[in-house]
Design a protein around this motif. Structure first.
Motif, PDB file in Angstrom:
ATOM      1  N   ALA A  48      41.564  11.614  80.224  1.00 15.69           N
ATOM      2  CA  ALA A  48      40.348  11.876  79.431  1.00 15.69           C
ATOM      3  C   ALA A  48      39.857  10.557  78.837  1.00 15.69           C
ATOM      4  CB  ALA A  48      40.658  12.898  78.349  1.00 15.69           C
ATOM      5  N   ILE A  49      39.530   9.628  79.714  1.00 17.56           N
ATOM      6  CA  ILE A  49      39.115   8.301  79.231  1.00 17.56           C
ATOM      7  C   ILE A  49      37.626   8.071  79.494  1.00 17.56           C
ATOM      8  CG2 ILE A  49      41.436   7.334  79.387  1.00 17.56           C
ATOM      9  CD1 ILE A  49      40.597   5.970  82.002  1.00 17.56           C
ATOM     10  N   GLY A  50      36.882   9.157  79.519  1.00 20.85           N
ATOM     11  CA  GLY A  50      35.438   9.034  79.674  1.00 20.85           C
ATOM     12  C   GLY A  50      34.962   9.329  81.086  1.00 20.85           C
ATOM     13  N   GLU A  88      39.934  16.918  72.226  1.00 22.21           N
ATOM     14  CA  GLU A  88      39.554  18.284  72.573  1.00 22.21           C
ATOM     15  C   GLU A  88      40.472  18.851  73.662  1.00 22.21           C
ATOM     16  OE1 GLU A  88      35.152  19.590  72.235  1.00 22.21           O
ATOM     17  OE2 GLU A  88      35.507  19.106  74.322  1.00 22.21           O
ATOM     18  N   ARG A 114      39.768   7.243  68.405  1.00 20.49           N
ATOM     19  CA  ARG A 114      38.363   6.909  68.153  1.00 20.49           C
ATOM     20  C   ARG A 114      37.523   8.190  68.029  1.00 20.49           C
ATOM     21  NH1 ARG A 114      34.610   3.917  71.172  1.00 20.49           N
ATOM     22  NH2 ARG A 114      36.153   2.471  71.991  1.00 20.49           N
ATOM     23  N   ARG A 161      29.766  19.936  80.256  1.00 22.44           N
ATOM     24  CA  ARG A 161      30.397  19.574  81.512  1.00 22.44           C
ATOM     25  C   ARG A 161      31.111  20.713  82.232  1.00 22.44           C
ATOM     26  NH1 ARG A 161      32.140  14.090  79.089  1.00 22.44           N
ATOM     27  NH2 ARG A 161      34.017  15.161  78.480  1.00 22.44           N
ATOM     28  N   GLY A 176      44.038   9.059  76.562  1.00 24.26           N
ATOM     29  CA  GLY A 176      42.739   8.746  75.967  1.00 24.26           C
ATOM     30  C   GLY A 176      42.762   8.939  74.462  1.00 24.26           C
ATOM     31  N   GLY A 177      41.724   8.437  73.791  1.00 19.12           N
ATOM     32  CA  GLY A 177      41.703   8.523  72.332  1.00 19.12           C
ATOM     33  C   GLY A 177      40.356   8.949  71.774  1.00 19.12           C
ATOM     34  N   GLY A 178      39.458   9.411  72.648  1.00 16.34           N
ATOM     35  CA  GLY A 178      38.124   9.828  72.206  1.00 16.34           C
ATOM     36  C   GLY A 178      38.063  11.322  71.923  1.00 16.34           C
ATOM     37  N   ASP A 179      36.858  11.826  71.707  1.00 13.60           N
ATOM     38  CA  ASP A 179      36.673  13.252  71.438  1.00 13.60           C
ATOM     39  C   ASP A 179      37.175  14.110  72.596  1.00 13.60           C
ATOM     40  OD1 ASP A 179      35.551  13.638  68.849  1.00 13.60           O
ATOM     41  OD2 ASP A 179      33.754  12.637  69.548  1.00 13.60           O
ATOM     42  N   SER A 180      36.936  13.637  73.819  1.00 17.48           N
ATOM     43  CA  SER A 180      37.392  14.424  74.977  1.00 17.48           C
ATOM     44  C   SER A 180      38.894  14.574  74.957  1.00 17.48           C
ATOM     45  CB  SER A 180      36.979  13.763  76.289  1.00 17.48           C
ATOM     46  OG  SER A 180      35.598  13.759  76.417  1.00 17.48           O
ATOM     47  N   HIS A 228      47.671   7.032  73.735  1.00 22.98           N
ATOM     48  CA  HIS A 228      46.489   6.233  73.423  1.00 22.98           C
ATOM     49  C   HIS A 228      46.877   4.765  73.230  1.00 22.98           C
ATOM     50  CE1 HIS A 228      42.602   5.089  72.205  1.00 22.98           C
ATOM     51  NE2 HIS A 228      42.775   5.137  70.900  1.00 22.98           N
ATOM     52  N   ARG A 229      45.995   3.871  73.665  1.00 25.02           N
ATOM     53  CA  ARG A 229      46.348   2.447  73.638  1.00 25.02           C
ATOM     54  C   ARG A 229      46.203   1.808  72.252  1.00 25.02           C
ATOM     55  NH1 ARG A 229      41.390   0.538  77.611  1.00 25.02           N
ATOM     56  NH2 ARG A 229      39.676   1.072  76.234  1.00 25.02           N
ATOM     57  N   ARG A 230      45.712   2.556  71.281  1.00 30.40           N
ATOM     58  CA  ARG A 230      45.612   2.052  69.897  1.00 30.40           C
ATOM     59  C   ARG A 230      46.500   2.888  68.977  1.00 30.40           C
ATOM     60  NH1 ARG A 230      40.853  -1.070  69.839  1.00 30.40           N
ATOM     61  NH2 ARG A 230      39.484  -0.502  71.553  1.00 30.40           N
ATOM     62  N   HIS A 241      26.974  15.154  78.651  1.00 28.06           N
ATOM     63  CA  HIS A 241      28.342  14.696  78.386  1.00 28.06           C
ATOM     64  C   HIS A 241      29.040  15.600  77.386  1.00 28.06           C
ATOM     65  CE1 HIS A 241      27.175  13.103  74.494  1.00 28.06           C
ATOM     66  NE2 HIS A 241      26.146  12.507  75.076  1.00 28.06           N
TER      67      HIS A 241
HETATM   68  P1  NAP Z   1      34.995   7.900  74.889  1.00 25.42           P
HETATM   69  O1  NAP Z   1      34.521   8.272  73.539  1.00 25.42           O
HETATM   70  O2  NAP Z   1      34.368   6.765  75.589  1.00 25.42           O
HETATM   71  O3  NAP Z   1      36.569   7.646  74.765  1.00 25.42           O
HETATM   72  C1  NAP Z   1      37.302   7.165  75.847  1.00 25.42           C
HETATM   73  C2  NAP Z   1      38.724   6.908  75.358  1.00 25.42           C
HETATM   74  O4  NAP Z   1      39.501   6.496  76.481  1.00 25.42           O
HETATM   75  C3  NAP Z   1      38.804   5.806  74.303  1.00 25.42           C
HETATM   76  O5  NAP Z   1      39.741   6.176  73.324  1.00 25.42           O
HETATM   77  C4  NAP Z   1      39.277   4.588  75.115  1.00 25.42           C
HETATM   78  O6  NAP Z   1      40.114   3.721  74.387  1.00 25.42           O
HETATM   79  C5  NAP Z   1      40.115   5.237  76.191  1.00 25.42           C
HETATM   80  N1  NAP Z   1      40.120   4.471  77.429  1.00 25.42           N
HETATM   81  C6  NAP Z   1      39.054   3.998  78.124  1.00 25.42           C
HETATM   82  N2  NAP Z   1      39.451   3.363  79.250  1.00 25.42           N
HETATM   83  C7  NAP Z   1      40.816   3.435  79.242  1.00 25.42           C
HETATM   84  C8  NAP Z   1      41.810   2.965  80.132  1.00 25.42           C
HETATM   85  N3  NAP Z   1      41.507   2.318  81.257  1.00 25.42           N
HETATM   86  N4  NAP Z   1      43.106   3.227  79.826  1.00 25.42           N
HETATM   87  C9  NAP Z   1      43.450   3.888  78.693  1.00 25.42           C
HETATM   88  N5  NAP Z   1      42.539   4.359  77.813  1.00 25.42           N
HETATM   89  C10 NAP Z   1      41.242   4.138  78.088  1.00 25.42           C
HETATM   90  O7  NAP Z   1      34.869   9.129  75.940  1.00 25.42           O
HETATM   91  P2  NAP Z   1      34.924  10.698  75.674  1.00 25.42           P
HETATM   92  O8  NAP Z   1      36.046  11.043  74.781  1.00 25.42           O
HETATM   93  O9  NAP Z   1      34.855  11.322  77.024  1.00 25.42           O
HETATM   94  O10 NAP Z   1      33.568  10.990  74.918  1.00 25.42           O
HETATM   95  C11 NAP Z   1      32.313  10.621  75.492  1.00 25.42           C
HETATM   96  C12 NAP Z   1      31.188  11.049  74.552  1.00 25.42           C
HETATM   97  O11 NAP Z   1      31.128  12.488  74.487  1.00 25.42           O
HETATM   98  C13 NAP Z   1      31.416  10.572  73.117  1.00 25.42           C
HETATM   99  O12 NAP Z   1      30.192  10.269  72.554  1.00 25.42           O
HETATM  100  C14 NAP Z   1      32.032  11.780  72.455  1.00 25.42           C
HETATM  101  O13 NAP Z   1      31.823  11.797  71.049  1.00 25.42           O
HETATM  102  C15 NAP Z   1      31.301  12.925  73.154  1.00 25.42           C
HETATM  103  N6  NAP Z   1      32.113  14.138  73.144  1.00 25.42           N
HETATM  104  C16 NAP Z   1      31.941  14.997  72.096  1.00 25.42           C
HETATM  105  C17 NAP Z   1      32.707  16.135  72.017  1.00 25.42           C
HETATM  106  C18 NAP Z   1      32.493  17.069  70.879  1.00 25.42           C
HETATM  107  O14 NAP Z   1      31.736  16.737  69.985  1.00 25.42           O
HETATM  108  N7  NAP Z   1      33.138  18.218  70.853  1.00 25.42           N
HETATM  109  C19 NAP Z   1      33.669  16.414  72.988  1.00 25.42           C
HETATM  110  C20 NAP Z   1      33.842  15.516  74.042  1.00 25.42           C
HETATM  111  C21 NAP Z   1      33.061  14.369  74.099  1.00 25.42           C
HETATM  112  P3  NAP Z   1      39.570   2.832  73.165  1.00 25.42           P
HETATM  113  O15 NAP Z   1      39.499   3.758  71.986  1.00 25.42           O
HETATM  114  O16 NAP Z   1      40.616   1.785  73.038  1.00 25.42           O
HETATM  115  O17 NAP Z   1      38.234   2.316  73.592  1.00 25.42           O
END
Ligand code: NAP
Length: 315
Positions: free
Chosen positions: A240-242, A160, A182, A289, A153-157, A176-178, A286
């Protein structure tokens, strides 16, 4: 349609729902709990829980939810296996339609959780939960001391999780695929400059290895720019892809945020846009958790429901 009107119907039997049941049952509200397809919620898919207060030597996730269930039953909670297919929150009492009938309720606590999004690659499902594939570093990271692990994954999760895992693992591959994360800049910078974290850019996971042995022995990845495949020699894989919040038939009418999570009213963690309807746990959170935060929200929702009933249905 039954003419019985329930004081409180709780939907979901994870930590949030069961805690709400314990509190409302102890307040003599005789709660009815509806349980869906994963009784006990996400905790039941974790083996050892080491961070739930009160268990200095850890507790099995399944056992923990069983304990909560027993505690709720002791004070008179009723459980029923039923999936809510539609609701009518415009009437009072509120209406919840399940397979064979309509349930009437004065207050409703929705604690339906969220499901981690999975990649769907071969081996992932087979080795999920105690065999090396997991979705929670906070829960399972400590089992990978001095081992190599991968985070997908590449998001905050993902950032973290990877940073958290550096406390235990010898090396953390961040797949990460990019070619950039992000995640927020501060998290991305921390993750990409950490000496134990090795970004694997432009790459997607292809297969989890080790199905025959019953434990993860590696992660096969493919570089999207070169099409080259390679194997990361990891024992743990953290997906950790959401998450996908389980808001089912409740949204609309309940408000959700841009991520699809229930959006409580400003100033409240649990009150929704409809009076007497509350949300608790991962379906509306979110950020944290955790089992303990879900339990806390379940407690808050129960107290709010109790107050609402006292105000509107006393005597
Ligand atoms: P997210 O921001 O939606 O990121 C999901 C990541 O997984 C993205 O990088 C995405 O790639 C990748 N992804 C999705 N489907 C995939 C697949 N099938 N195969 C490979 N990679 C895949 O989810 P998140 O990180 O769980 O965060 C969710 C929300 O919670 C966000 O708003 C985040 O800011 C928030 N959050 C905040 C904190 C904090 O502030 N401490 C901590 C955790 C989460 P792409 O980049 O290519 O789309």
């Amino acid at each position: 349609m039954s003419t019985t009107v329930e004081n409180v119907v709780i939907i979901g039997t994870g930590c949030a729902g069961l805690t709400a049941a314990i509190y409302t049952a102890r307040s003599s509200l005789n709660p009815l709990v509806l349980e869906g397809s994963l009784p006990g919620g996400q905790l039941t898919t974790t083996s050892e829980v080491e961070n739930f207060p009160g268990f200095p030597h850890g507790v099995d996730g399944y056992q923990l939810t069983q304990n909560m269930r027993e505690q709720a039953t002791r004070f008179g909670t009723r459980f029923e296996q039923a999936l809510v297919t539609s609701v009518d929150f415009t009437t009072m009492p509120r209406k919840l339609v399940v397979a064979d009938r309509t349930i009437l309720a004065r207050t409703v606590i929705i604690a339906t959780g969220a499901s981690p999004r999975m990649t769907g690659i071969p081996g992932e499902k087979e080795l999920y939960g105690g065999k090396g594939v997991t979705t929670c570093a906070t829960c399972d990271g400590a089992f990978y001391r001095k081992m190599e692990v991968a985070v997908i994954g590449g998001g905050d999760s993902a950032a973290e999780e990877a940073l958290f895992l550096t406390r235990f693992a010898s090396k953390v591959y961040l797949v990460h695929r990019r070619d950039s994360l992000r995640a927020s800049k501060i998290m991305a910078d921390r993750a990409t400059t950490h000496e134990k974290i090795v970004p694997v850019w432009d790459s997607v996971p292809v297969e989890v290895l080790g199905v025959k042995e019953g434990a993860v022995s590696g992660l096969k990845v493919k570089n999207l720019k070169t099409n080259a495949e390679s194997v990361l020699p990891v024992k743990g894989i953290f997906v950790a892809i959401g998450h996908i919040p389980n808001t089912g038939p409740f949204a609309p009418p309940l408000a959700v945020d841009e991520g699809g999570y229930f959006k409580p009213q400003p100033g409240s963690q649990v009150q929704t846009n409809i009076p007497g309807i509350y949300v608790a746990g991962d379906c509306s959170d979110h950020v944290y958790r955790q089992a303990i935060t879900a339990a806390g929200m379940g407690c808050a929702a129960a107290i709010e429901a109790e107050r609402w009933l006292a105000e509107h249905h006393s005597g």
